[in-house]
Design a protein around this motif. Structure first.
Motif, PDB file in Angstrom:
ATOM      1  N   LEU A 198     -32.387  45.476  17.899  1.00 39.15           N
ATOM      2  CA  LEU A 198     -31.244  44.578  18.051  1.00 39.15           C
ATOM      3  C   LEU A 198     -30.730  44.102  16.700  1.00 39.15           C
ATOM      4  N   TYR A 199     -31.643  43.835  15.785  1.00 35.12           N
ATOM      5  CA  TYR A 199     -31.207  43.409  14.458  1.00 35.12           C
ATOM      6  C   TYR A 199     -30.441  44.521  13.744  1.00 35.12           C
ATOM      7  N   ARG A 200     -30.910  45.746  13.885  1.00 32.64           N
ATOM      8  CA  ARG A 200     -30.199  46.864  13.271  1.00 32.64           C
ATOM      9  C   ARG A 200     -28.847  47.080  13.949  1.00 32.64           C
ATOM     10  N   TRP A 201     -28.739  46.757  15.226  1.00 31.86           N
ATOM     11  CA  TRP A 201     -27.436  46.873  15.887  1.00 31.86           C
ATOM     12  C   TRP A 201     -26.444  45.913  15.248  1.00 31.86           C
ATOM     13  N   GLU A 202     -26.898  44.702  14.932  1.00 32.63           N
ATOM     14  CA  GLU A 202     -26.020  43.761  14.236  1.00 32.63           C
ATOM     15  C   GLU A 202     -25.540  44.349  12.908  1.00 32.63           C
ATOM     16  N   ASN A 203     -26.451  44.936  12.155  1.00 30.55           N
ATOM     17  CA  ASN A 203     -26.060  45.535  10.876  1.00 30.55           C
ATOM     18  C   ASN A 203     -25.132  46.718  11.063  1.00 30.55           C
ATOM     19  N   ASN A 204     -25.351  47.478  12.117  1.00 33.95           N
ATOM     20  CA  ASN A 204     -24.531  48.676  12.338  1.00 33.95           C
ATOM     21  C   ASN A 204     -23.108  48.335  12.754  1.00 33.95           C
ATOM     22  N   ILE A 205     -22.884  47.152  13.303  1.00 33.89           N
ATOM     23  CA  ILE A 205     -21.512  46.719  13.575  1.00 33.89           C
ATOM     24  C   ILE A 205     -20.733  46.666  12.269  1.00 33.89           C
ATOM     25  N   ARG A 206     -21.322  46.079  11.252  1.00 35.92           N
ATOM     26  CA  ARG A 206     -20.659  45.999   9.949  1.00 35.92           C
ATOM     27  C   ARG A 206     -20.556  47.373   9.306  1.00 35.92           C
ATOM     28  N   ALA A 207     -21.630  48.158   9.437  1.00 39.64           N
ATOM     29  CA  ALA A 207     -21.603  49.489   8.841  1.00 39.64           C
ATOM     30  C   ALA A 207     -20.569  50.377   9.520  1.00 39.64           C
ATOM     31  N   ALA A 208     -20.411  50.264  10.835  1.00 39.86           N
ATOM     32  CA  ALA A 208     -19.418  51.061  11.543  1.00 39.86           C
ATOM     33  C   ALA A 208     -18.007  50.714  11.089  1.00 39.86           C
ATOM     34  N   THR A 209     -17.784  49.449  10.770  1.00 41.74           N
ATOM     35  CA  THR A 209     -16.481  49.047  10.243  1.00 41.74           C
ATOM     36  C   THR A 209     -16.220  49.686   8.891  1.00 41.74           C
ATOM     37  N   VAL A 210     -17.228  49.728   8.043  1.00 35.03           N
ATOM     38  CA  VAL A 210     -17.061  50.337   6.723  1.00 35.03           C
ATOM     39  C   VAL A 210     -16.849  51.839   6.847  1.00 35.03           C
ATOM     40  N   LEU A 211     -17.532  52.475   7.789  1.00 37.24           N
ATOM     41  CA  LEU A 211     -17.396  53.925   7.950  1.00 37.24           C
ATOM     42  C   LEU A 211     -15.984  54.325   8.352  1.00 37.24           C
ATOM     43  N   GLY A 212     -15.281  53.431   9.022  1.00 35.15           N
ATOM     44  CA  GLY A 212     -13.912  53.744   9.385  1.00 35.15           C
ATOM     45  C   GLY A 212     -13.010  53.956   8.192  1.00 35.15           C
ATOM     46  N   VAL A 213     -13.393  53.414   7.050  1.00 35.30           N
ATOM     47  CA  VAL A 213     -12.590  53.573   5.840  1.00 35.30           C
ATOM     48  C   VAL A 213     -12.522  55.038   5.420  1.00 35.30           C
TER      49      VAL A 213
ATOM     50  N   GLN B  33     -10.906  52.224  10.145  1.00 38.64           N
ATOM     51  CA  GLN B  33      -9.832  53.177   9.861  1.00 38.64           C
ATOM     52  C   GLN B  33      -8.472  52.485   9.895  1.00 38.64           C
ATOM     53  N   LEU B  34      -8.287  51.586  10.867  1.00 33.57           N
ATOM     54  CA  LEU B  34      -7.042  50.812  10.903  1.00 33.57           C
ATOM     55  C   LEU B  34      -6.923  49.911   9.673  1.00 33.57           C
ATOM     56  N   LEU B  35      -8.032  49.318   9.268  1.00 35.51           N
ATOM     57  CA  LEU B  35      -8.011  48.442   8.102  1.00 35.51           C
ATOM     58  C   LEU B  35      -7.652  49.224   6.844  1.00 35.51           C
ATOM     59  N   SER B  36      -8.234  50.384   6.674  1.00 34.72           N
ATOM     60  CA  SER B  36      -7.934  51.193   5.498  1.00 34.72           C
ATOM     61  C   SER B  36      -6.462  51.590   5.463  1.00 34.72           C
ATOM     62  N   PHE B  37      -5.903  51.925   6.616  1.00 37.65           N
ATOM     63  CA  PHE B  37      -4.498  52.348   6.677  1.00 37.65           C
ATOM     64  C   PHE B  37      -3.552  51.208   6.326  1.00 37.65           C
ATOM     65  N   HIS B  38      -3.715  50.064   6.991  1.00 39.09           N
ATOM     66  CA  HIS B  38      -2.768  48.959   6.801  1.00 39.09           C
ATOM     67  C   HIS B  38      -2.980  48.250   5.470  1.00 39.09           C
ATOM     68  N   LEU B  39      -4.204  48.185   4.983  1.00 37.45           N
ATOM     69  CA  LEU B  39      -4.426  47.575   3.680  1.00 37.45           C
ATOM     70  C   LEU B  39      -3.869  48.453   2.573  1.00 37.45           C
ATOM     71  N   GLY B  40      -3.955  49.772   2.760  1.00 34.71           N
ATOM     72  CA  GLY B  40      -3.383  50.675   1.766  1.00 34.71           C
ATOM     73  C   GLY B  40      -1.873  50.573   1.680  1.00 34.71           C
ATOM     74  N   LEU B  41      -1.220  50.217   2.796  1.00 34.98           N
ATOM     75  CA  LEU B  41       0.230  50.047   2.821  1.00 34.98           C
ATOM     76  C   LEU B  41       0.647  48.592   2.582  1.00 34.98           C
ATOM     77  N   PHE B  42      -0.316  47.731   2.260  1.00 37.84           N
ATOM     78  CA  PHE B  42      -0.055  46.308   1.987  1.00 37.84           C
ATOM     79  C   PHE B  42       0.595  45.607   3.175  1.00 37.84           C
ATOM     80  N   HIS B  43       0.165  45.985   4.395  1.00 34.66           N
ATOM     81  CA  HIS B  43       0.587  45.266   5.596  1.00 34.66           C
ATOM     82  C   HIS B  43      -0.372  44.092   5.792  1.00 34.66           C
ATOM     83  N   MET B  44      -0.152  43.022   5.062  1.00 40.56           N
ATOM     84  CA  MET B  44      -1.111  41.933   5.029  1.00 40.56           C
ATOM     85  C   MET B  44      -1.247  41.189   6.366  1.00 40.56           C
ATOM     86  N   PRO B  45      -0.171  40.898   7.100  1.00 30.81           N
ATOM     87  CA  PRO B  45      -0.356  40.244   8.398  1.00 30.81           C
ATOM     88  C   PRO B  45      -1.199  41.078   9.365  1.00 30.81           C
TER      89      PRO B  45
END
Length: 278
Positions: free
Chosen positions: A214-229, A237-249
């Motif tokens: 369960l503790y590793r599942w908590e860590n993997n939530i954050r890791a899965a977010t980073v892997l989307g980059v 993946q959505l974060l990487s796309f919109h941050l790269g285009l400076f869509h700040m909202p």
């Protein structure tokens, strides 16, 4: 009248047994070495605190953060965020489940379950576990994207491979540190090792194994977010796309979704661990 030798024995002071020598590293020496390491780290790094805390840096940072407000709350975009959050949650859950099964399978030969256990495969299995967890999830994802393509499948496999190395080592340590009494009693009765593992060893360490997973599942939530980059799907993946285009909202909305997802999983995991340890 008491005998003389009894009186002499009673008159002699009691001597406490000699204190055993501690062959380990003294606490003060360990603390001194640790402080020296921290001090050397500060001296070796080029930490520009004056520039970081300057008024100009604070004003630029404040202007950058102001661009995040207000977050994007359009219905169409929120649906995309919900799909991405579900992908991130599914990647972390499935990756952790696969890693738990594979880690337990490798932990059994990697552990010495009793004193007479030769554990011939212990060294090889521990070497494999070290290799799996020494490679970061991002590197695993970059390698698997070549064969599995873009999307959550590569991210799930990357999480599973890295987490297998982590959980396998933790599971092996838990199995080796299990109280030996019940297993030894069954072994004296001629019970086979497989049944001893199922009925004596695993029941004792199962709450600990579930807590690790369960503790590793908590860590993997954050890791899965980073892997989307790197193109592994989900919120990253959505974060990487919109941050790269400076869509700040829209970036602000994604960050809030990540925060909510992490808090949800952390709370659920904490409650589950409390139930297991009752």
């Amino acid at each position: 009248m008491k005998p003389v030798h009894h009186m002499k024995a009673a008159s002699q002071p009691l001597r406490l047994p000699a204190r055993p020598r501690d062959s380990g590293l003294p606490g003060w020496l360990f603390a001194t070495l640790l402080l020296a390491l921290v001090a050397a780290s500060f001296l070796s790094l080029d930490l520009q605190w004056a520039q970081f805390l300057s008024r100009d840096a604070m004003e630029r940072m404040g202007g950058f953060l102001a661009e995040f407000y207000p977050p994007e709350l359009g219905t169409i975009f929120l649906r995309k965020v919900a799909v991405g959050a579900w992908e991130t949650l599914a990647m972390s859950a499935l990756g952790t489940l696969l890693a738990s099964l594979a880690g337990l399978a490798l932990a059994l030969p990697a552990a010495r379950l009793h004193g007479q256990d030769r554990a011939r495969a212990r060294g090889a299995c521990r070497l494999l576990l070290n290799a799996l967890r020494s490679i970061p999830e991002l590197v695993w994802a970059a390698l698997l994207l070549i064969s599995a393509g873009l999307g959550p499948f590569a991210g799930t496999l990357a999480l599973a491979l890295h987490t297998t190395g982590v959980l396998g080592r933790l599971f092996a340590e838990a199995l080796e540190n299990a109280p030996p009494g019940p297993a030894a009693a069954l072994r004296l009765q001629g019970v086979g090792e497989g049944r001893i593992l199922l009925w004596a060893t695993l029941p004792q360490v199962l709450p600990q194994l579930l807590s690790y997973a369960l503790y590793r599942w908590e860590n993997n939530i954050r890791a899965a977010t980073v892997l989307g980059v790197v193109g592994a799907g989900g919120l990253g993946q959505l974060l990487s796309f919109h941050l790269g285009l400076f869509h700040m909202p829209r970036t602000a909305t994604l960050l809030l979704a990540m925060l909510a997802l992490v808090l949800l999983v952390d709370t659920g995991s904490l409650l589950t661990r409390r139930l297991l340890t009752r």
